[in-house]
Structures are given as C-alpha cells and as structure tokens.
Design an enzyme around this catalytic site. Structure first.
Site, PDB file in Angstrom:
ATOM      1  N   HIS A  50       1.457  -1.103   0.166  1.00 32.54           N
ATOM      2  CA  HIS A  50      -0.192  -0.297  -0.392  1.00 32.54           C
ATOM      3  C   HIS A  50       0.787   0.813  -0.366  1.00 32.54           C
ATOM      4  CE1 HIS A  50       0.278  -0.222   4.594  1.00 32.54           C
ATOM      5  NE2 HIS A  50       1.126   0.604   4.802  1.00 32.54           N
TER       6      HIS A  50
HETATM    7  P1  TYD Z   1      -2.372  -3.324   8.247  1.00 32.41           P
HETATM    8  O1  TYD Z   1      -2.047  -1.670   7.212  1.00 32.41           O
HETATM    9  O2  TYD Z   1      -2.736  -3.616   6.700  1.00 32.41           O
HETATM   10  O3  TYD Z   1      -0.883  -4.238   7.911  1.00 32.41           O
HETATM   11  P2  TYD Z   1       0.587  -3.830   6.510  1.00 32.41           P
HETATM   12  O4  TYD Z   1       0.204  -3.143   5.871  1.00 32.41           O
HETATM   13  O5  TYD Z   1       1.316  -3.591   7.784  1.00 32.41           O
HETATM   14  O6  TYD Z   1       0.545  -5.519   5.990  1.00 32.41           O
HETATM   15  O7  TYD Z   1      -2.955  -3.206   8.940  1.00 32.41           O
HETATM   16  C1  TYD Z   1      -3.069  -4.665   9.569  1.00 32.41           C
HETATM   17  C2  TYD Z   1      -4.573  -4.506  10.329  1.00 32.41           C
HETATM   18  O8  TYD Z   1      -4.290  -3.578  11.691  1.00 32.41           O
HETATM   19  C3  TYD Z   1      -5.945  -4.225   9.603  1.00 32.41           C
HETATM   20  O9  TYD Z   1      -7.000  -5.102   9.627  1.00 32.41           O
HETATM   21  C4  TYD Z   1      -6.060  -2.306  10.192  1.00 32.41           C
HETATM   22  C5  TYD Z   1      -5.125  -2.978  11.480  1.00 32.41           C
HETATM   23  N1  TYD Z   1      -4.428  -1.027  11.159  1.00 32.41           N
HETATM   24  C6  TYD Z   1      -5.089  -0.762  13.301  1.00 32.41           C
HETATM   25  O10 TYD Z   1      -5.913  -0.519  13.354  1.00 32.41           O
HETATM   26  N2  TYD Z   1      -4.263   0.045  13.409  1.00 32.41           N
HETATM   27  C7  TYD Z   1      -3.352   0.606  12.590  1.00 32.41           C
HETATM   28  O11 TYD Z   1      -3.036   1.526  13.260  1.00 32.41           O
HETATM   29  C8  TYD Z   1      -2.489  -0.029  11.517  1.00 32.41           C
HETATM   30  C9  TYD Z   1      -0.856   0.371  10.587  1.00 32.41           C
HETATM   31  C10 TYD Z   1      -3.340  -1.419  11.016  1.00 32.41           C
END
Ligand code: TYD
Length: 137
Positions: A50
C-alpha cells in the site's frame, strides 16, 4: 528517492547495554500521533502492499531484520533494516512492501496521524495513476 530518507540514531552504550531515545521534531522529523509494531511474521510472508496519501512514518527494526521495497512509478529500491539505530523515513505516496522478516523481528513504526483506512491506497493500478501525477516534474 523522493519522500524517502535513512536516519542513523545516536546510541547510548555502556557496559550495562544500549539505549536509543527518539523525540518528535528532533530525531523524528514530525509530530508522533501513533506508534505500532509488527511482529510474529513468518519468513515467507510479504506484507504492506500500500501507499498513503499524506502520512509520514519512521520505520525502525528494533530487533531482527526486514527488507522494505520502496516504489514509485519512476523509481524503486530495497532498504534492509537490521539494526535498532537505523530509521527509514517514508513520506506520502510511496508504495511499500515488507519481506524477508527474520524470526523474532520486531518492526516499530511511528506515524504523524491516527489510523485512517480512507488514507490508504491499496490498489496498485490506482496508486500508479495518482503517483504519476504526484511525482511528475
Ligand atoms: P495493515 O496496514 O494492512 O498492515 P500491513 O500494511 O503491514 O500489512 O494493517 C493490518 C491490520 O491492522 C488492518 O486490519 C488495520 C489494522 N491497523 C490498525 O487498526 N491500526 C493501525 O495503526 C494499523 C497500522 C493497522
């Protein structure tokens, strides 16, 4: 590469161990509203995929090592984070993927805004269209 920076944090080390202190607007070039950490990642997992529209972040691998692919429509590079004194600043509109987590790795992330899913771009084709405009000279 635009909107990317590597930082080397000062370490206080003595016979009792090491300590690194990070303060907003000092070692961290923004105000810190959110902290999260990624851990328990299996070795063959790739995550991220992302970009953010406006978010500023500092990634610090406080234990273990991980590679970060940083990509724009015009440029890309891989940065390895493998020591707690190294920080990777990622600004707006950078596509990132995290991979090659070694067992036990803890990736700490500081961010200048609260979590907001509406601020993510998770579709690469959509990202490419917006980023071509954002980074054009
Ligand atoms: P995500 O940003 O998709 O992780 P990555 O990009 O590292 O694979 O986040 C994973 C999950 O955590 C998603 O369901 C959203 C949640 N999340 C939060 O609730 N708060 C946060 O600050 C972050 C970064 C993620």
């Amino acid at each position: 590469m635009k909107n990317i920076g590597t930082h080397s944090f000062s370490k206080f080390s003595d016979e009792y161990g090491s300590l690194i202190a990070l303060e907003e607007m000092k070692q961290i070039p923004f105000t810190v509203k959110r902290v999260y950490y990624i851990f328990d990642v299996e070795e063959d997992v790739r995550r991220g995929f992302h970009s953010h529209l406006e978010l500023n972040q500092m990634l610090i691998c406080v234990s273990g090592s991980v590679k970060i692919l940083l990509k724009t429509p015009y440029d890309e590079k891989i940065v390895e984070l493998n020591e707690p004194s190294k920080g990777l600043y990622i600004g707006p509109m950078i596509w990132r993927e995290m991979f090659d987590f070694t067992p036990g790795t803890v990736l700490l992330v500081l961010a200048d805004e609260l979590y907001d899913e509406a601020e993510y771009i998770r579709n690469y084709e959509k990202y490419e269209v917006l980023a071509k405009e954002y980074f054009k000279e």
